[in-house]
Write an enzyme that holds these catalytic residues in place. Sequence first.
Site, mmCIF file in Angstrom:
data_model
loop_
_atom_site.group_PDB
_atom_site.id
_atom_site.type_symbol
_atom_site.label_atom_id
_atom_site.label_comp_id
_atom_site.label_asym_id
_atom_site.label_seq_id
_atom_site.Cartn_x
_atom_site.Cartn_y
_atom_site.Cartn_z
ATOM 1 N N ASP A 270 38.437 44.772 35.165
ATOM 2 C CA ASP A 270 38.911 45.333 33.728
ATOM 3 C C ASP A 270 40.250 45.778 33.676
ATOM 4 O O ASP A 270 40.448 47.183 33.678
ATOM 5 C CB ASP A 270 37.887 45.766 33.135
ATOM 6 N N TRP A 271 41.351 45.129 34.024
ATOM 7 C CA TRP A 271 42.692 45.917 34.326
ATOM 8 C C TRP A 271 43.309 46.226 32.874
ATOM 9 O O TRP A 271 43.739 44.903 32.305
ATOM 10 C CB TRP A 271 43.517 45.220 35.215
ATOM 11 N N GLU A 272 43.445 47.292 32.186
ATOM 12 C CA GLU A 272 43.997 47.087 30.771
ATOM 13 C C GLU A 272 45.201 47.954 30.991
ATOM 14 O O GLU A 272 45.101 49.185 31.008
ATOM 15 C CB GLU A 272 42.659 47.863 29.836
ATOM 16 N N PHE A 273 46.351 47.448 30.872
ATOM 17 C CA PHE A 273 46.657 46.088 31.132
ATOM 18 C C PHE A 273 47.861 45.682 31.817
ATOM 19 O O PHE A 273 48.761 46.517 32.010
ATOM 20 C CB PHE A 273 47.032 45.405 29.573
#
Length: 389
Positions: free
Chosen positions: A159-162
């Site tokens: 969950d790489w934001e962003f």
Amino acid sequence: MAGQTMALLLLISIFYSLASASNIHEPPALSPSPSLTTTLMTSKSAIKAGYWPSGMSSTFPASAIDTTYFTHIYFAFLLPDPTTYRLIINQDDGKLLGNFTAALRGKKKQVKTLLSIGGGGSNSTTFAQMASSAANRAAFIDSTIAAARMYGFDGVDLDWEFPQTQQDLDNLGTLFAEWRAALDTEAAATGRRRLLLTSAVYFAAKFILADNRAYPAASIADNVDWVNAMCFDYRGSWNTSATGAHAALFYNNSNVSTSFGLRSWVEAGVPRRKVVMGLPLYGRTWQLKDPSISGVGAPAVGVGPGNGTMFFNDVVDYNMKNNATVVYDGPTVSTYSYYGTAWIGYDDATSVTRKIYYAQGLKLGGYFFWALGFDKDWMISEQASRAWS
Ligand SMILES: *[C@@H]1O[C@H](CO)[C@@H](O)[C@H](O)[C@H]1NC(C)=O
Ligand SMILES: *[C@@H]1O[C@H](CO)[C@@H](O)[C@H](O)[C@H]1NC(C)=O
Ligand SMILES: *[C@@H]1O[C@H](CO)[C@@H](O)[C@H](O)[C@H]1NC(C)=O
Ligand SMILES: *[C@@H]1O[C@H](CO)[C@@H](O)[C@H](O)[C@H]1NC(C)=O
Ligand SMILES: *[C@@H]1O[C@H](CO)[C@@H](O)[C@H](O)[C@H]1NC(C)=O
Ligand SMILES: *[C@@H]1O[C@H](CO)[C@@H](O)[C@H](O)[C@H]1NC(C)=O
Ligand SMILES: *[C@@H]1O[C@H](CO)[C@@H](O)[C@H](O)[C@H]1NC(C)=O
């Protein structure tokens, strides 16, 4: 990173970048052409997932999760070390991870567990640096597999934001390819079932409110089991001039909507079954300018109860306590309530059901919730599971 404030922080910061919503066109029509096989598969194996914020473990332990309504539960979150890119797992994290998988293995209804890395409050630069070199990617990948196996998970999730640039997104495509190859190799070498690989992503396949940089759809199609599209936080306390449906399925003339986002993933070439719709178990609040003008888009002058954000269970309690007026808004497929000048936009069982019918119509893979622990007596979780049957 697993602190108590983490879950709240995430809620507030996820999609903060959507603050400048200003798009004015209907999304294009898209004609689904489902095969019979897809149709049969859809009802049998829909993904019904939820993220469990480990920072809430003292008030909502993993043992309290009712797995009846789910197929996949995510542990949220771990982070990579900013210099070694290996996952940071201190003693408390280790206990939480072990407890989590043990608690879920002990349930009568079995679910798959995934270890999620990142989250809305995490440092995007660290991920960019990790993804930018082969050595960094290898260290990260190796550490995620080791952790998933050590604590008995069925998969890993990013969950790489962003990703901030097209280069970041291209590197993400390389990361997915190498990650998947490593998972295949590990499974072949150990004779164990391959770990799942999923990723939480922006609601749309391109960053339409910025530079239109695009996710690596081909790599996702080839390497990732599915993406969780974060279809929420379109509107919020960063803009207090008007009330809004923060997870609207449709928004009059705007592309900032769940229907647009989901279709954009399909149009980008990600197989329908690999697109999973995000559903928020929380609302966004505003203070109305005039209590007699109370619809979606009504003039507002500030944030409402909960300083702008409320879990669904708190919304239900608030509405009950104050005898608030609850309105289902057909055009946006959302629900709002108001009491005096307090205004809350959220999803209830009705709007969630309609969104699920929409996702089923597009032959998508399923849905996920952010987050477990925010529901009221499993009301929405149960209804969602029943709707997608
Ligand atoms: C805030 O929201 C209103 C109503 O949706 C919109 O007209 C305005 O452009 C937004 N302002 C900013 C700074 O995004
Ligand atoms: C909305 O999306 C469509 C299709 O991608 C595009 O043609 C249109 O320009 C977009 N609208 C705005 C205001 O960006
Ligand atoms: C792990 O589970 C045990 C037994 O259920 C509990 O006493 C302990 O507090 C849990 N620890 C953590 C860190 O969740
Ligand atoms: C994010 O990580 C980068 C690289 O590790 C570091 O230079 C930066 O200070 C971090 N930013 C924050 C806000 O912690
Ligand atoms: C959508 O358009 C209709 C008709 O123009 C209008 O009444 C309504 O307020 C609009 N809704 C939003 C959320 O802007
Ligand atoms: C309310 O939220 C804003 C930003 O969203 C934050 O700066 C402020 O500290 C919060 N206030 C309280 C009382 O939590
Ligand atoms: C609750 O609100 C409704 C109208 O929204 C009103 O008819 C009713 O009398 C109210 N009940 C109480 C206990 O205030």
